[in-house]
Design a protein around this motif. Structure first.
Motif, PDB file in Angstrom:
ATOM      1  N   ILE A  13       0.832  -1.213   0.000  1.00  0.00           N
ATOM      2  CA  ILE A  13       0.000   0.000   0.000  1.00  0.00           C
ATOM      3  C   ILE A  13       0.865   1.261   0.000  1.00  0.00           C
ATOM      4  N   LEU A  37     -13.186   3.905   3.309  1.00  0.00           N
ATOM      5  CA  LEU A  37     -11.990   4.286   2.545  1.00  0.00           C
ATOM      6  C   LEU A  37     -12.348   5.268   1.434  1.00  0.00           C
ATOM      7  N   ILE A  74     -10.962   8.999   1.212  1.00  0.00           N
ATOM      8  CA  ILE A  74     -10.113   9.454   0.107  1.00  0.00           C
ATOM      9  C   ILE A  74     -10.720  10.679  -0.561  1.00  0.00           C
ATOM     10  N   SER A  92      -7.452   0.566   4.235  1.00  0.00           N
ATOM     11  CA  SER A  92      -6.847   0.491   2.906  1.00  0.00           C
ATOM     12  C   SER A  92      -6.621  -0.959   2.493  1.00  0.00           C
ATOM     13  N   GLY A 146      -5.665   0.567  -3.650  1.00  0.00           N
ATOM     14  CA  GLY A 146      -4.525   1.380  -4.082  1.00  0.00           C
ATOM     15  C   GLY A 146      -4.344   1.340  -5.581  1.00  0.00           C
ATOM     16  N   LEU A 193      -5.072   7.235   1.579  1.00  0.00           N
ATOM     17  CA  LEU A 193      -4.789   5.818   1.333  1.00  0.00           C
ATOM     18  C   LEU A 193      -3.664   5.338   2.241  1.00  0.00           C
ATOM     19  N   ASN A 241      -3.646   2.777   6.183  1.00  0.00           N
ATOM     20  CA  ASN A 241      -2.951   1.495   6.138  1.00  0.00           C
ATOM     21  C   ASN A 241      -2.253   1.218   7.473  1.00  0.00           C
TER      22      ASN A 241
END
Lengths: 290, 359
Positions: free
Chosen positions: B50, B106, B110, B196, B201, B262, B266
């Motif tokens: 990621i 997510l 984002i 993530s 990704g 992102l 993670n």
């Protein structure tokens, strides 16, 4: 209040000396020497080694540090910047960042990241007390040194032949060359002077804040550039004014607003000044010709 | 006649180049998936997947500013940071309100992260884009430092009444009992609910590539590149310099924000210090090494340079030193007139159309 003002002027004087180096190089080579802050760090380490490992007397340490930095400045210019004389400013700036990282990481390998305790080299005159505030010896020496340097540089660029050559190169490289000025030598000397000043700044900075690390120079370097831009880049009195204003602003922000936010406030001031007066406080506006 | 063929050939080449980038990413994904299935992926490498995606996006984003718009941004980590912390707060708030599925958290993180980073881009772009070259670089650097400092004293918490902010300490947020602290100043965001995934990704990279390549090959993109090549000539041709620079800068900031979200989601802990000047420089190294203006190069450089340090852990101390030397050498090799001329002569010997050297 007075306390903060004095420590602000003292810090500002160090910024001013560094800013003078930036402003001279920028004025003549038209490049932002990003590695200037790291030359300060090298100067600090050179003085530290001379005094701690070799046990030399203080004046000799300072001279040694200046010598090392002057040589370093010339070598950097010859190896990294000279091949890019006609390249775009983007390319030169990225190279300068590379040099800055190179110096930091070399220092990291040689001296490790453990902070070194720097011996105070600027305390050879007695402290002055004004009422309840005492002005330390280091503070007085820093302020006096910066004033002497500024006057010296103004006289140098104004009165000497070399100074005239510098001003000519700064105005028009091609025309200066046609008049018989050795442009490359002039630029080298500018780098030498700027780097020598960086050594003095390094000693003064480390005397006031005695922890020496490979990253010691980068933040003061960036702030001093901010100071140079604030005062109007290319102008010697501007660098002095910008440096001292920035030092005072930083100390007051630390005292009255927040220690953590002081850097943010200093940089915000830069953005505001550039928004209102893009050429800085004492900078000249240059119209672009096609 | 010859000119026309050339022109057509060039457009075909452009779209082909664009397809190659998509192809590389999809092949990369397929390769990793197969490797994973075969059990050939070490834990350390799997943990890097990621971050690799995030750094590829960062490199693409910075390349848009440095390569296409021709300005140097030294504060790109600042935009990443805005995206990262916005993403963490949004994802945390959604979890607090009962949204447990990773995908919606997510996506929203984002999108919101990208929007806030783009707004930061507008705010910083207004003063910055009036400046040129070195000034712009130093102001973006200053901006990155400001963001880092502000985030270092930002505390964010959530309770039933909504989000609480403070710039002094946790107690000043006045949260009701049962509230959770999402961001605690210099400690950063602790206990982030990860959301993530590698596939997310990859999809994000594809979207970013689509956005950048369409921008570059559009009328807007040509205007941006015209300003890069000759500002005065572009201005004289009626191009609004500030507007087009702003488009490139804000798009780039938004993309960096998406990469930040992102990246942050993670990890379970993310500190503001992670997004300092060094991170900005690291991304710049990716862009320079991959070739300024070359998106394929950025992708490969970002992926390789993120994986390599993992493989050569024993040389950790020399990593930044090598990067520094590489930066200097690449800049000198690509910009020195003598070396350029030498290179042209050298390549002329090996190419069949040796006569076209001066073209």
């Amino acid at each position: 209040m007075l306390n903060y003002l004095i420590s602000g002027i003292s810090l500002g004087s160090v910024y001013a000396i560094i800013a003078l180096g930036y402003t001279m190089v920028y004025g003549i080579a038209k490049m932002l020497n990003f590695a200037h802050g790291d030359v300060i760090m090298v100067g600090g380490y050179a003085a530290f080694c001379a005094s701690t490992y070799l046990g030399w007397p203080i004046p000799l340490c300072i001279l040694f540090s200046m010598m090392i930095c002057t040589i370093l400045g010339i070598v950097i210019e010859k190896l990294a910047y000279k091949p890019l004389r006609n390249a775009t400013s983007l390319a030169v700036l990225i190279t300068a960042i590379g040099v800055s990282y190179f110096l930091q990481n070399i220092a990291l390998l040689i001296w490790t990241s453990n902070p070194k305790a720097f011996p105070n080299m600027a305390n050879f005159i007695p402290a002055i007390s004004l009422g309840d505030t005492t002005i330390s010896s280091t503070t007085i020496i820093t302020i006096i040194a910066s004033v002497i340097i500024m006057i010296g540089l103004t006289l140098f660029t104004g009165k000497t032949k070399m100074g005239k050559a510098m001003r000519a190169v700064s105005e028009d490289k091609g025309a200066a060359q046609l008049m018989g000025i050795n442009v490359n030598a002039t630029i080298s000397i500018t780098f030498a002077i700027g780097s020598g000043l960086a050594a003095i700044a390094g000693v003064l900075l480390c005397s006031a804040y005695p922890t020496l690390m490979p990253t010691t120079g980068s933040m003061p370097g960036i702030k001093a550039f901010t100071a140079a831009v604030l005062g109007g880049i290319g102008s010697i009195p501007g660098a002095m004014l910008g440096g001292i204003l920035l030092g005072i602003l930083e100390k007051f922000a630390q005292a009255y607003i927040s220690t953590q936010l002081s850097d943010a406030i200093v940089f915000a001031a830069l953005i505001v000044v550039l928004l209102v007066k893009p050429t800085g406080l004492l900078g000249k506006k240059i119209t672009e010709k096609v | 006649m010859g000119k026309k063929v050339n022109f057509l050939g060039k457009t075909n080449k452009n779209s082909l180049k664009g397809l190659i980038n998509f192809g590389i990413i999809i092949v990369f994904y397929a390769f990793i998936t197969i490797l994973k299935g075969a059990g050939g992926l070490t834990n350390a490498l799997e943990g890097q997947l990621i971050p690799i995606c995030a750094y590829i996006i960062m490199a693409l984003s910075l390349n848009l500013v440095v390569g296409i718009s021709g300005e140097l941004s030294l504060g790109h980590a600042g935009f990443m940071s805005v995206g990262a912390f916005t993403g963490v707060i949004v994802a945390g708030a959604m979890k607090y309100n009962g949204v447990n599925a990773n995908a919606p958290r997510l996506i929203v993180a984002i999108v919101v992260g990208a929007i806030l980073a783009a707004i930061a881009g507008i705010l910083i772009g207004i003063p910055v884009l009036r400046l040129r070259g070195d000034y712009l670089a130093i102001v973006t650097l200053a901006f990155g430092e400001i963001i880092k400092n502000v985030l270092n004293c930002l505390y964010v918490g959530i309770d039933n009444a909504g989000l609480h902010f403070s710039v002094t300490d946790e107690a000043h947020m006045d949260m009701a009992a049962g509230g959770t602290t999402l961001v605690r100043g210099p400690m950063g965001a602790v206990g982030v609910a990860k959301a993530s995934s590698f596939i997310a990704g990859i999809i994000l990279i594809l979207i970013v590539l689509f956005v950048i390549q369409n921008l570059v090959n559009s009328r807007t993109g040509r205007a941006i590149m015209a300003i890069r090549d000759n500002r005065i000539a572009a201005e004289a041709s009626g191009i609004n310099v500030t507007k087009y620079k702003m488009i490139a800068f804000v798009t780039s900031a938004g993309i960096a924000g998406a990469a930040g979200a992102l990246y942050a989601l993670n990890y379970s802990t993310i500190v503001p210090k992670k997004f300092d000047f060094n991170t900005s420089i690291l991304v710049l190294v990716f862009v320079v090494l991959g070739g300024i203006g070359n998106m394929t190069g950025s992708i490969i450089a970002a992926a390789v340079l993120t994986v390599l340090p993992e493989l050569f852990r024993q040389f950790q101390d020399y990593r930044m030193l090598v990067y520094a030397i590489v930066l200097i050498l690449v800049m000198i090799a690509t910009n020195n007139e003598k070396i350029k001329a030498l290179w042209k002569r050298f390549s002329a010997i090996f190419s069949k159309k040796g006569g076209n050297v001066n073209e």
